[in-house]
Enzyme design. Structure first.
Site, short mmCIF file in Angstrom:
data_model
loop_
_atom_site.label_atom_id
_atom_site.label_comp_id
_atom_site.label_asym_id
_atom_site.label_seq_id
_atom_site.Cartn_x
_atom_site.Cartn_y
_atom_site.Cartn_z
N ASP A 27 -37.00 1.78 -12.73
CA ASP A 27 -37.74 1.23 -13.87
C ASP A 27 -39.18 0.91 -13.51
OD1 ASP A 27 -35.16 1.27 -14.83
OD2 ASP A 27 -35.00 -0.90 -15.13
N ASP B 3 -42.02 1.55 -19.14
CA ASP B 3 -41.24 1.47 -17.91
C ASP B 3 -41.18 2.87 -17.29
OD1 ASP B 3 -40.82 -1.16 -18.57
OD2 ASP B 3 -38.67 -0.96 -18.96
N HIS C 173 -34.60 3.15 -22.09
CA HIS C 173 -34.94 4.21 -21.16
C HIS C 173 -34.30 5.54 -21.54
CE1 HIS C 173 -35.36 0.61 -18.20
NE2 HIS C 173 -36.45 0.77 -18.94
N ASP D 204 -32.85 7.79 -19.43
CA ASP D 204 -31.82 8.36 -18.55
C ASP D 204 -30.39 8.00 -18.92
OD1 ASP D 204 -32.16 5.74 -17.76
OD2 ASP D 204 -32.57 6.18 -15.65
N CYS E 258 -30.53 4.73 -12.10
CA CYS E 258 -31.40 3.56 -12.22
C CYS E 258 -31.68 2.90 -10.88
CB CYS E 258 -30.77 2.52 -13.13
SG CYS E 258 -30.59 3.01 -14.85
#
Length: 259
Positions: free
Chosen positions: A20, A91, A139, A141, A244
């Site tokens: 991040d 981010d 995010h 992903d 992550c």
């Protein structure tokens, strides 16, 4: 402990998801201008590593530090855009790298000014593509996971067939099977069940996947991907899967162009 900037104070966040915070692109490492006030100084946790990377030849920059005033957040915005567009905010996990192509998710953790700053900073050597109108939570992903050149996993709940980015027009798509809920320990989950597709590729033929996601593992194996299934029961509690909690800073190979 609390800290702050002009106009606000906050406490901190645990340093669990380096993906991040840091965005490595080529030999450049970018400290992201993060969305949450509680993560304002999170890059300091990796300062000694950044110094080592710099000493070994990496370029190291920080995006302009956002002020994050109250006006940066649009509470209950009718158009669904929670982040205002007054300053670049994003981010690093809003970004996926595909060689010279960079995908940037415009969402509640990344605004359009962040996309524009990234494109101008990277220059003509890279093409930054804003992804809009799909999942706008945070995010990218848990919506798009790259497997290898020509093969991608997409979340069917968050992106429709009509919304598949043009960059994947000639790619084979694995529509992610339903996720197994791995549970959480707080009064609410910090991440959705789609954390299950937050896996990481060690190389183009080896994936590290949550061992509870049996159907996803089978789908990858049908495409001749070897899978290392590992337990990760806390992903929804701490808001981070295998992708992550890792950053591929030291890499081998050349910059590719997949067009």
């Amino acid at each position: 402990m609390t800290f702050g900037a002009p106009g606000w104070q906050t406490d901190g966040e645990y340093n669990y998801c380096p993906r991040d915070v840091l965005l490595p692109i080529g030999d450049l490492i970018i400290e992201a201008p993060m969305t949450l006030r509680s993560r304002y100084f999170e890059s300091h946790a990796y300062h000694s590593h950044l110094l080592d990377y710099f000493a070994s030849g990496a370029k190291w920059i920080s995006a302009p530090k956002p002020r994050l005033p109250d006006s940066a957040y649009r509470v209950k915005a009718a158009d669904g855009e929670i982040l205002a567009n007054h300053e670049p905010i994003f981010d690093a996990a809003n970004v996926i790298r595909m060689g010279r192509d960079i995908l940037y998710l415009v969402s509640r953790s990344g605004n359009r000014l962040g996309y524009e700053w990234l494109q101008r900073t990277l220059g003509e050597g890279y093409r930054v593509h804003p992804i809009e109108g799909v999942y706008d939570g945070t995010h990218i992903d848990t919506t798009i996971t790259l497997v290898r050149p020509g093969l991608v996993v997409l979340s069917p709940e968050r992106i429709s067939r009509a919304q598949v980015p043009a960059i994947f027009r000639n790619w084979e798509v694995i529509w992610c099977p339903g996720m197994v809920d791995t549970g959480y320990c707080w009064s609410y989950p910090r991440a959705s069940i789609w954390q299950g597709m937050n896996f990481i590729m060690v190389n183009p033929s080896l994936a590290v996947v949550n061992d509870r996601q049996i159907e996803l593992i089978r789908a990858l194996e049908k495409h001749r991907i070897d899978v290392a299934p590992l337990p990760m029961r806390h992903a929804r509690s701490l808001s981070g899967g295998f992708h992550c909690v890792s950053v591929d800073v030291r890499r081998r190979g050349q910059l590719e162009d997949y067009r």
